[in-house]
Scaffold this motif. Structure first.
Motif, PDB file in Angstrom:
ATOM      1  N   ASP A 136     -19.436 -18.788  18.854  1.00  0.00           N
ATOM      2  CA  ASP A 136     -18.458 -18.180  17.949  1.00  0.00           C
ATOM      3  C   ASP A 136     -18.686 -16.675  17.818  1.00  0.00           C
ATOM      4  O   ASP A 136     -17.745 -15.882  17.903  1.00  0.00           O
ATOM      5  N   SER A 139     -17.923 -14.433  21.028  1.00  0.00           N
ATOM      6  CA  SER A 139     -16.490 -14.314  21.344  1.00  0.00           C
ATOM      7  C   SER A 139     -15.813 -13.251  20.491  1.00  0.00           C
ATOM      8  O   SER A 139     -14.746 -12.737  20.861  1.00  0.00           O
ATOM      9  N   SER A 144     -12.748 -11.411  25.239  1.00  0.00           N
ATOM     10  CA  SER A 144     -13.319 -12.432  26.125  1.00  0.00           C
ATOM     11  C   SER A 144     -12.615 -13.764  25.950  1.00  0.00           C
ATOM     12  O   SER A 144     -11.893 -13.978  24.979  1.00  0.00           O
ATOM     13  N   ARG A 145     -12.859 -14.642  26.917  1.00  0.00           N
ATOM     14  CA  ARG A 145     -12.500 -16.047  26.800  1.00  0.00           C
ATOM     15  C   ARG A 145     -13.754 -16.850  27.101  1.00  0.00           C
ATOM     16  O   ARG A 145     -14.520 -16.502  28.005  1.00  0.00           O
ATOM     17  N   SER A 146     -13.945 -17.929  26.370  1.00  0.00           N
ATOM     18  CA  SER A 146     -15.168 -18.723  26.495  1.00  0.00           C
ATOM     19  C   SER A 146     -14.896 -20.038  27.212  1.00  0.00           C
ATOM     20  O   SER A 146     -13.897 -20.706  26.944  1.00  0.00           O
ATOM     21  N   SER A 221     -14.423 -21.272  17.084  1.00  0.00           N
ATOM     22  CA  SER A 221     -13.624 -20.442  17.983  1.00  0.00           C
ATOM     23  C   SER A 221     -13.058 -21.276  19.129  1.00  0.00           C
ATOM     24  O   SER A 221     -13.551 -22.363  19.436  1.00  0.00           O
ATOM     25  N   TYR A 223     -12.515 -22.397  22.807  1.00  0.00           N
ATOM     26  CA  TYR A 223     -13.173 -22.355  24.108  1.00  0.00           C
ATOM     27  C   TYR A 223     -12.671 -23.506  24.957  1.00  0.00           C
ATOM     28  O   TYR A 223     -12.142 -24.489  24.437  1.00  0.00           O
TER      29      TYR A 223
END
Length: 320
Positions: A136, A139, A144-146, A221, A223
């Motif tokens: 969390d 990010s 960004s993308r997780s 978050s 992902y």
């Protein structure tokens, strides 16, 4: 009061638009970072290479690795991030969070390109194997993308044992705040018992459960969760769905990478390399059973039950 509120809302919208415009102009050539979380021997090298099949994307391998502080790379990393027990990053103090935030922004701003395998690339994949608990927080630090890549705990743990790597369950169990927040009293007591009295393999399974405890059960978050087994059994649809999430389009190049041994294949057995060469997918997902006794598998399931892992079961090679 109403007029002031309306003015404030108008001003806030204008400021947001202005900041967005400035960010777009300054960052036009900068793309989001891809934060790839996975366990050691969990398939992260293969997936990272697949994502980076397009030469404009580069891999930063284990940016939170503190195990080799005397190497050129290790000196850079240790000078930027806090020292954490057994290199396990799952909680941060305010000062530590500030350090990590500065570190990630330095990577994003291309100030630490020497950590990447292609320093001149326009986008980075950060292959993270020891900071799942920060999914969390990280990010929020950079655009960004997780992605979380998960593999059967018995397959991953048996590979750790075969390679004679250490287990890192202790920092989780002895961190009072973290354990109180994210483990039940029964889980903590059982974990401490396994850590003290359990077999090498049991400790490795416990390690897997602890590092995935936060992302699987508490992460807030967004992902993308990808199962290693899907990557092997049905690579094309799996990569297509992942690339849709990442807004990437070099699907064919990515799939071709999956057909070859990864750069970490030196840690694989000869049987595994042969199965990769022949494309024997079923063997790739069941080879771990050759190295474990029935007793070890029963113990592993007890650990998975205690930690309420429903995605994987020792009776099955594939996720449920």
């Amino acid at each position: 009061m109403i007029e002031k509120a309306l003015f404030f809302n108008f001003f806030q919208k204008k400021l947001t638009f202005l900041l967005h415009t400035i960010y777009t102009l300054l960052g036009r050539n900068q793309k989001i970072s891809i934060l790839l979380y996975a366990s050691r021997r969990g398939g992260s090298t293969l997936l990272a290479q697949s994502i980076a099949a397009k030469r404009s994307i580069s891999i930063i391998d284990q940016p939170f690795d503190l195990w080799k502080p005397d190497t050129e790379r290790g000196k850079i990393i240790t000078s930027h991030i806090p020292a954490k027990a057994m290199s396990q990053f799952f909680e941060l103090s305010p000062v530590e969070k500030s350090q990590v935030n500065h570190y990630l922004n330095s990577i994003y701003q291309r100030k630490l390109n020497q950590l990447a395998d292609r320093p001149n690339s326009s986008q980075f994949v950060l292959k993270i194997v020891n900071a799942h608990g920060l999914i969390d927080e990280l990010s929020d630090m950079v655009p960004s993308r997780s992605v979380a890549l998960i593999r059967h705990p018995c397959a991953q743990a048996s590979s750790v044992v075969r390679n004679k790597w250490g287990t890192c369950e202790e920092p989780f169990l002895y961190s009072t705040d973290w354990a109180k927040k994210y483990l039940s009293p029964a889980q903590l007591a059982f974990g401490l018992k396994i850590s003290k009295e359990g077999s090498y393999f049991s400790k490795a399974v416990l390690n897997w459960c602890l590092e995935w405890q936060y992302p699987l059960k508490y992460a807030a978050s967004e992902y993308y969760l990808i199962r290693y087994e899907d990557l092997i059994i049905s690579p094309e649809p799996t990569i297509k769905k992942l690339f849709n999430f990442l807004h990437l389009n070099h699907v064919e190049e990515a799939i071709s990478v999956l057909k070859k041994p990864s750069n970490s294949s030196s840690f694989s057995t000869e049987a595994t390399l042969e199965d990769i060469e022949k494309g024997t997918k079923e063997n790739l997902l069941s080879n771990w059973r050759k190295y474990l006794s029935d007793e070890a598998i029963i113990e592993a399931q007890q650990i998975l039950d205690i930690f309420e892992i429903e995605l994987y079961h020792t009776k099955h090679n594939l996720p449920q």
